[in-house]
Design a protein around this motif. Structure first.
Motif, mmCIF file in Angstrom:
data_model
loop_
_atom_site.group_PDB
_atom_site.id
_atom_site.type_symbol
_atom_site.label_atom_id
_atom_site.label_comp_id
_atom_site.label_asym_id
_atom_site.label_seq_id
_atom_site.Cartn_x
_atom_site.Cartn_y
_atom_site.Cartn_z
ATOM 1 N N ILE A 1 0.886 -1.298 -0.046
ATOM 2 C CA ILE A 1 -0.059 0.109 -0.089
ATOM 3 C C ILE A 1 0.943 1.327 -0.025
ATOM 4 N N GLY A 2 0.673 2.023 -1.107
ATOM 5 C CA GLY A 2 1.591 3.251 -1.312
ATOM 6 C C GLY A 2 1.327 4.406 -0.300
ATOM 7 N N ARG A 3 1.998 5.410 -0.155
ATOM 8 C CA ARG A 3 1.827 6.463 0.791
ATOM 9 C C ARG A 3 0.638 7.386 0.132
ATOM 10 N N ASP A 4 0.251 7.108 -1.021
ATOM 11 C CA ASP A 4 -1.197 7.705 -1.785
ATOM 12 C C ASP A 4 -2.387 7.009 -1.526
ATOM 13 N N GLY A 5 -2.096 5.720 -0.668
ATOM 14 C CA GLY A 5 -3.191 5.058 -0.616
ATOM 15 C C GLY A 5 -3.666 3.955 -1.521
ATOM 16 N N SER A 6 -2.874 3.995 -2.847
ATOM 17 C CA SER A 6 -3.066 2.874 -3.893
ATOM 18 C C SER A 6 -2.300 1.881 -3.570
ATOM 19 N N GLU A 7 -2.837 0.742 -4.163
ATOM 20 C CA GLU A 7 -2.263 -0.791 -3.851
ATOM 21 C C GLU A 7 -1.736 -1.438 -4.915
ATOM 22 N N GLN A 8 -0.680 -2.303 -4.779
ATOM 23 C CA GLN A 8 -0.144 -3.063 -5.786
ATOM 24 C C GLN A 8 0.062 -4.544 -5.100
ATOM 25 N N THR A 9 -0.363 -5.781 -5.846
ATOM 26 C CA THR A 9 -0.067 -6.960 -5.493
ATOM 27 C C THR A 9 1.300 -7.500 -5.736
ATOM 28 N N VAL A 10 2.044 -7.756 -4.607
ATOM 29 C CA VAL A 10 3.471 -8.024 -4.447
ATOM 30 C C VAL A 10 3.654 -9.660 -5.007
ATOM 31 N N THR A 11 2.789 -10.502 -4.485
ATOM 32 C CA THR A 11 3.144 -11.981 -4.888
ATOM 33 C C THR A 11 1.864 -12.634 -4.210
ATOM 34 N N SER A 12 1.652 -14.039 -4.510
ATOM 35 C CA SER A 12 0.504 -14.646 -4.040
ATOM 36 C C SER A 12 0.813 -16.037 -4.039
ATOM 37 N N TRP A 13 0.264 -17.117 -3.003
ATOM 38 C CA TRP A 13 0.582 -18.244 -2.671
ATOM 39 C C TRP A 13 -0.777 -18.883 -2.355
ATOM 40 N N ASN A 14 -0.669 -20.174 -2.331
ATOM 41 C CA ASN A 14 -1.548 -20.971 -1.647
ATOM 42 C C ASN A 14 -0.901 -21.702 -0.255
ATOM 43 N N GLU B 1 8.348 4.612 -0.857
ATOM 44 C CA GLU B 1 7.086 4.952 -1.351
ATOM 45 C C GLU B 1 5.918 4.153 -0.909
ATOM 46 N N ILE B 2 6.457 3.278 -0.163
ATOM 47 C CA ILE B 2 5.460 2.125 0.468
ATOM 48 C C ILE B 2 5.132 2.278 2.103
ATOM 49 N N ALA B 3 3.990 2.394 2.126
ATOM 50 C CA ALA B 3 3.704 2.783 3.564
ATOM 51 C C ALA B 3 3.511 1.529 4.331
ATOM 52 N N ARG B 4 2.761 0.553 3.891
ATOM 53 C CA ARG B 4 2.569 -0.730 4.588
ATOM 54 C C ARG B 4 2.523 -1.887 3.788
#
Length: 220
Positions: free
Chosen positions: A166-179, A200-203
């Protein structure tokens, strides 16, 4: 007899075609010439083959016929070629050892690249009391954004999960996924990436594929 001629007697001596006096004189020379001693040893297999050939020679050929000077020259040349081949193999082995020794640090640097062990790496850890999920995220700055390594312990499988930046502007990006496997509480490690740089990443948030929140990790 000159020293050069003594050297030329190597093949004849190894094949046993010198007369007794010449053989005796050559053996005196052999005691003082390591080069000839080594060549006599090299001639061993060839001499044995020649003896077998002699036993199979038809009666029309004189049983004591020995090899002429041209054959001896060829045998000497063969020994010289063998010596050069041995020297080349030794040189190649030494060169290969040097290459491996020099390449070792480079390979170690390559193996360490993107592992989260660099000076720019930032590591955060969190456990969610409600979900019981433990996670650790290591972010390393790259020219194109961030390399992200995730370690997670989740015993509530099977389920599909995602790591969201989650960016500092509130937008989101998927980093990775798994089962998550069923009844598997062992830590699992995944690699991912974000287009943002670490500052640039908040959390980060771990969520199921259905949107259920599992754990939050503050980036700083």
């Amino acid at each position: 007899m000159r020293s050069l001629e003594r050297h030329r007697d190597v093949g004849a001596y190894a094949l046993g075609v010198l007369d007794e006096a010449e053989a005796f004189r050559f053996e005196d020379h052999l005691m003082e010439c390591p080069q000839c001693a080594a060549q006599v040893t090299e001639f061993g297999p060839t001499a044995r083959q020649m003896m077998l050939y002699r036993r199979a020679t038809p009666r029309a050929v004189h049983p004591f016929a020995g090899p002429g000077p041209q054959l001896l020259d060829r045998l000497l040349a063969e020994v010289a070629v063998r010596h050069r081949a041995v020297r080349r193999r030794v040189l190649y082995a030494v060169a290969a050892s040097v290459v491996v020794a020099l390449a070792g640090p480079v390979l170690a640097m390559m193996a360490g690249g993107g592992s989260g062990s660099g000076e720019s790496a930032v590591r955060v850890t969190a456990t969610d009391e409600k979900s019981g999920v433990w996670a650790q995220v290591t972010t390393e700055n790259e020219a194109w954004g961030s390399h992200v390594q995730l370690e997670v312990k989740d015993g509530a499988g099977p389920r599909s999960c995602r790591l969201i930046a989650i960016g500092r502007d509130g937008s989101e990006q998927t980093v990775t996924s798994w089962n998550v496997p069923e009844h598997d509480a062992r830590p699992n490690t995944m690699q991912g990436a974000a287009a943002w740089h670490p500052d640039e990443i908040a959390r980060y948030e771990l969520r199921t594929s259905t949107g259920e929140h599992l754990v939050t990790l503050d980036a700083h």
